[in-house]
Design a protein around this motif. Structure first.
Motif, short mmCIF file in Angstrom:
data_model
loop_
_atom_site.label_atom_id
_atom_site.label_comp_id
_atom_site.label_asym_id
_atom_site.label_seq_id
_atom_site.Cartn_x
_atom_site.Cartn_y
_atom_site.Cartn_z
N SER A 236 0.83 -1.20 0.00
CA SER A 236 0.00 0.00 0.00
C SER A 236 0.86 1.25 0.00
CB SER A 236 -0.91 0.01 1.24
OG SER A 236 -1.60 1.23 1.33
N GLY A 237 0.58 2.13 -0.96
CA GLY A 237 1.21 3.45 -0.98
C GLY A 237 0.31 4.46 -0.29
N ASN A 238 0.12 5.61 -0.93
CA ASN A 238 -0.64 6.69 -0.31
C ASN A 238 -2.09 6.75 -0.78
OD1 ASN A 238 -0.51 8.62 1.68
ND2 ASN A 238 0.06 10.29 0.31
N GLY A 239 -2.54 5.71 -1.48
CA GLY A 239 -3.95 5.63 -1.87
C GLY A 239 -4.32 6.50 -3.04
N THR A 240 -3.35 6.90 -3.86
CA THR A 240 -3.64 7.78 -4.99
C THR A 240 -3.85 7.04 -6.30
OG1 THR A 240 -1.26 8.05 -5.39
CG2 THR A 240 -2.33 9.68 -3.97
N LEU B 280 8.26 3.90 5.64
CA LEU B 280 9.53 3.60 4.98
C LEU B 280 10.05 4.81 4.20
CD1 LEU B 280 8.76 0.01 3.61
CD2 LEU B 280 10.33 0.60 5.47
N GLY B 281 9.62 6.00 4.58
CA GLY B 281 10.05 7.22 3.90
C GLY B 281 11.51 7.50 4.17
N GLY B 282 11.80 8.68 4.59
CA GLY B 282 13.16 8.98 4.98
C GLY B 282 14.05 9.38 3.83
N LEU B 283 14.16 10.69 3.60
CA LEU B 283 15.06 11.21 2.58
C LEU B 283 16.49 10.93 3.00
CD1 LEU B 283 15.54 12.95 0.02
CD2 LEU B 283 15.53 14.95 1.53
N ARG B 284 17.22 10.20 2.17
CA ARG B 284 18.62 9.89 2.50
C ARG B 284 19.55 11.04 2.13
NH1 ARG B 284 15.18 6.03 3.57
NH2 ARG B 284 15.66 3.87 3.04
N GLY B 285 19.25 11.70 1.01
CA GLY B 285 20.10 12.82 0.62
C GLY B 285 19.90 13.24 -0.82
N VAL B 286 20.27 14.49 -1.11
CA VAL B 286 20.28 15.03 -2.47
C VAL B 286 21.73 15.30 -2.83
CG1 VAL B 286 19.45 16.86 -4.00
CG2 VAL B 286 18.02 16.09 -2.09
N TYR B 287 22.15 14.82 -4.00
CA TYR B 287 23.57 14.87 -4.35
C TYR B 287 23.76 15.49 -5.73
CZ TYR B 287 23.43 11.39 -0.63
OH TYR B 287 23.18 10.74 0.55
N ILE C 128 18.36 10.11 -3.16
CA ILE C 128 18.18 8.77 -2.62
C ILE C 128 17.18 8.87 -1.47
CG2 ILE C 128 19.27 6.78 -1.52
CD1 ILE C 128 21.90 7.61 -2.83
N THR C 129 16.17 8.02 -1.51
CA THR C 129 15.10 8.12 -0.52
C THR C 129 14.44 6.77 -0.29
OG1 THR C 129 13.00 9.22 0.00
CG2 THR C 129 13.42 8.72 -2.31
N GLY C 130 13.72 6.67 0.81
CA GLY C 130 12.83 5.55 1.00
C GLY C 130 11.62 5.70 0.09
N PRO C 131 10.78 4.67 -0.02
CA PRO C 131 9.69 4.69 -1.00
C PRO C 131 8.53 5.61 -0.64
CG PRO C 131 9.58 2.70 0.32
CD PRO C 131 10.86 3.38 0.69
N ALA C 132 8.46 6.09 0.62
CA ALA C 132 7.27 6.84 1.05
C ALA C 132 7.43 8.35 0.97
CB ALA C 132 6.87 6.43 2.46
N LEU C 133 8.51 8.84 0.41
CA LEU C 133 8.62 10.28 0.18
C LEU C 133 7.61 10.67 -0.89
CD1 LEU C 133 10.26 12.90 0.78
CD2 LEU C 133 11.68 12.31 -1.20
N THR C 134 6.79 11.68 -0.63
CA THR C 134 5.83 12.12 -1.64
C THR C 134 6.54 12.83 -2.78
OG1 THR C 134 5.42 14.27 -0.62
CG2 THR C 134 4.03 12.42 0.11
N LEU C 135 5.89 12.87 -3.93
CA LEU C 135 6.48 13.59 -5.06
C LEU C 135 6.62 15.07 -4.73
CD1 LEU C 135 4.63 11.86 -8.03
CD2 LEU C 135 6.97 11.50 -7.24
N LYS C 136 5.68 15.61 -3.97
CA LYS C 136 5.78 17.00 -3.54
C LYS C 136 7.03 17.20 -2.68
CE LYS C 136 3.06 20.66 -1.25
NZ LYS C 136 3.96 21.02 -0.15
N GLY C 137 7.25 16.28 -1.74
CA GLY C 137 8.43 16.37 -0.89
C GLY C 137 9.71 16.19 -1.68
N GLU D 78 -0.23 13.69 -9.65
CA GLU D 78 -0.63 13.52 -8.25
C GLU D 78 0.59 13.69 -7.34
OE1 GLU D 78 -1.97 13.72 -5.18
OE2 GLU D 78 -3.72 13.09 -6.37
N GLN D 79 0.73 14.89 -6.78
CA GLN D 79 1.91 15.21 -5.98
C GLN D 79 1.91 14.56 -4.60
OE1 GLN D 79 4.81 17.47 -6.95
NE2 GLN D 79 3.94 16.33 -8.67
N ASN D 80 0.77 14.01 -4.17
CA ASN D 80 0.72 13.29 -2.90
C ASN D 80 1.10 11.82 -3.04
OD1 ASN D 80 -0.08 15.46 -1.22
ND2 ASN D 80 -2.17 15.28 -1.98
N ALA D 81 1.33 11.37 -4.26
CA ALA D 81 1.76 9.99 -4.47
C ALA D 81 3.16 9.79 -3.90
CB ALA D 81 1.76 9.66 -5.96
N PHE D 82 3.42 8.58 -3.40
CA PHE D 82 4.76 8.22 -2.94
C PHE D 82 5.65 7.95 -4.15
CE2 PHE D 82 3.06 6.16 1.25
CZ PHE D 82 2.88 7.42 1.80
#
Length: 499
Positions: free
Chosen positions: A54-58, A77-84, A94-103, A121-125
């Motif tokens: 299950s993702g964010n239901g979008t 399982l989100g958690g932004l690891r870093g922007v390089y 690099i991120t976990g799967p639950a970071l939203t597209l908006k984030g 859909e910016q609320n999608a993971f």
């Protein structure tokens, strides 16, 4: 790790944006790390318990709707690891799967970067976006999600961890892929069908000498659980010239979009700098404008169609590019005095909101009649561009059903939303959908350009790739998921996994 069998906690995970009904599950689990994902899958494998990711239901095709078993929510399982920064022109995140597209976009923007696919859909993971090979308005210039995925970390039902990087584990000359898991080696035989060279998100992606990474992109939670995602970024453009232009006839918008597309593609091939090059071309028919007028009464009353366009600019190129666009508009009878053009980044953002308003307004109408949207996600090869437009308009007009058409016209990909007001109209709408799908398949098109197949479109995928194609997909799935517990009923009908 939180686990719950409480029906009130499970209930929100029995629905998504598809409005598919009838879902049920015995438990929902919320792993917070890879180790917990492995434990859940190993337990489920031992007891042969179905697991639905299950993702964010979008989602719009019911892939996350469970019909028994466990719901594995990825939300923790989100958690932004870093922007390089990769080089002076690109980077990666690099991120976990639950970071939203908006984030994700906000993190990229804070570093002067942009994630190009830009799904609507910016609320999608991001994990769900990869799982459906999602796309959006800027796909015309930048391609779908697949193009930008550098690496995935995937946990299989067997407890294996796969590290899949772009270019690694390619298919050999006999269409075999060998995967090195953390515990096992997997030999996969690719299906004989080939994915069409158009915007496409229907079934497992198959092309000659493909990378194993591409098999998992668009697999809709049927092959493994993504625990880490790495996607490429580009430098954020300096700015945009954009607008919403209105026209008196739908055909005028068709020809305007077609010429804008061809000019853009020609300039990309020649790699001419600072030239006409649309990053976005979005279409609205007369029925879509009628619905939009409920929120935007300033839409010109005589307008029968509209095109939202976007062009990247630099400080020295804006005047020249604006003149080129206006010459195009004059050639296609655009209502220039009544059209809207951006003078600031705020106005540009407002135009994007306008584009995204139509799905929400459609859903509001459907709720009034307690009906489910019947929405197409078809795409066709370029040679059938005008055939598609004429087919939609004439077939829908003859049906007498209420509808609207909008979307990604530059990709030969429009969303027709049939809006039934009662069960009888809904039945007729689905019959019409099936008739159109058959024609799309005959034209070499795809039954799903960006939303995936899920549980709603399985029969149409069967018509597209045939019985043998589904059987070959089932063979791949059974190699990686021997008991067929993951994403049961999504993409592949269960009877194909029981043979």
């Amino acid at each position: 790790m939180l686990r719950s069998t409480d029906p009130d906690i499970i209930h929100p995970y029995l629905k998504d944006a598809s409005n598919l009904n009838g879902g049920y599950a015995q438990e929902v689990v919320f792993p917070e790390n890879e180790t917990e994902v492995i434990r859940i899958l190993e337990e489920a494998s031992c007891t042969r318990t179905p697991v639905t990711i299950s993702g964010n239901g979008t989602g719009l095709v019911g892939a996350r709707i469970p019909f028994g078993g466990i719901v594995l929510s990825t939300e923790k399982l989100g958690g932004l690891r870093g922007v390089y920064q990769a080089d002076s022109n690109s980077g990666y995140i690099i991120t976990g799967p639950a970071l939203t597209l908006k984030g994700l976009q906000e993190a990229a923007s804070a570093n002067g970067l942009l994630y190009p696919p830009d799904p609507t859909e910016q609320n999608a993971f991001i994990g769900a976006s990869v799982a459906t090979n999602a796309s959006g308005a800027r796909t015309f210039k930048y391609g779908a999600t697949r193009t930008w995925v550098r690496r995935l970390k995937v946990v299989l039902v067997t407890g294996d961890i796969l590290e899949l990087r772009r270019g690694e584990f390619p298919a050999d000359s006999e269409d075999h892929i060998f995967l090195n898991g953390s515990r096992n080696i997997f030999e996969l035989k690719l299906p004989h069908y080939r994915s069409p060279n158009i915007k496409h998100s229907a079934g497992y992606y198959i092309t000659p000498e493909m990378s194993a990474l591409d098999l998992f992109i668009g697999s809709e939670g049927t092959l493994g659980v993504f625990t880490e995602v790495e996607v490429e970024l580009i430098l954020k453009p300096y700015g945009f010239f954009s607008g919403i232009v209105f026209l008196n006839q739908e055909e005028d918008a068709w020809h305007l979009a077609d010429q804008a597309r061809e000019e853009s593609l020609k300039n990309r091939v020649s790699q001419t700098k600072d030239q006409f090059d649309a990053s976005v071309l979005e279409y609205f028919d007369s029925h879509a404008l009628h619905i939009l007028r409920t929120a935007y009464p300033q839409i010109p009353p005589q307008a029968q169609s509209a095109v939202f366009f976007e062009q990247e600019i630099l400080p020295h190129s804006k005047k020249k590019l604006t003149e080129q666009w206006f010459r195009l508009f004059q050639n296609h009878q655009v209502l220039l005095d009544q059209s809207w053009f951006s003078e600031s980044s705020q106005e540009h953002t407002e135009f994007r909101v306008f584009r995204h308003a139509i799905p929400a307004l459609v859903n509001k109408l459907l709720r009034q009649h307690h009906q489910m949207k019947i929405g197409t996600d078809f795409t066709v090869p370029k040679e059938h561009f005008f055939d598609l437009l004429r087919l939609y308009r004439q077939t829908l007009k003859d049906s007498g059903l209420r509808y609207c058409t909008f979307g990604h016209i530059a990709d030969n990909h429009l969303h027709v939303n049939i809006l039934p007001q009662n069960d009888h109209e809904a039945q007729r709408g689905w019959q019409l959908y099936s008739q159109i799908a058959d024609i799309i398949i005959r034209w070499g098109g795809s039954i799903s350009a960006e939303h995936g197949v899920g549980k709603i479109k399985r029969n149409y995928l069967l018509n597209m790739v045939g019985h043998s194609g589904i059987m070959e997909m089932a063979c791949i799935k059974k190699k990686l998921d021997p008991y067929g517990i993951l994403g049961r009923g999504t993409i592949i009908p269960e009877e194909f996994l029981n043979t």
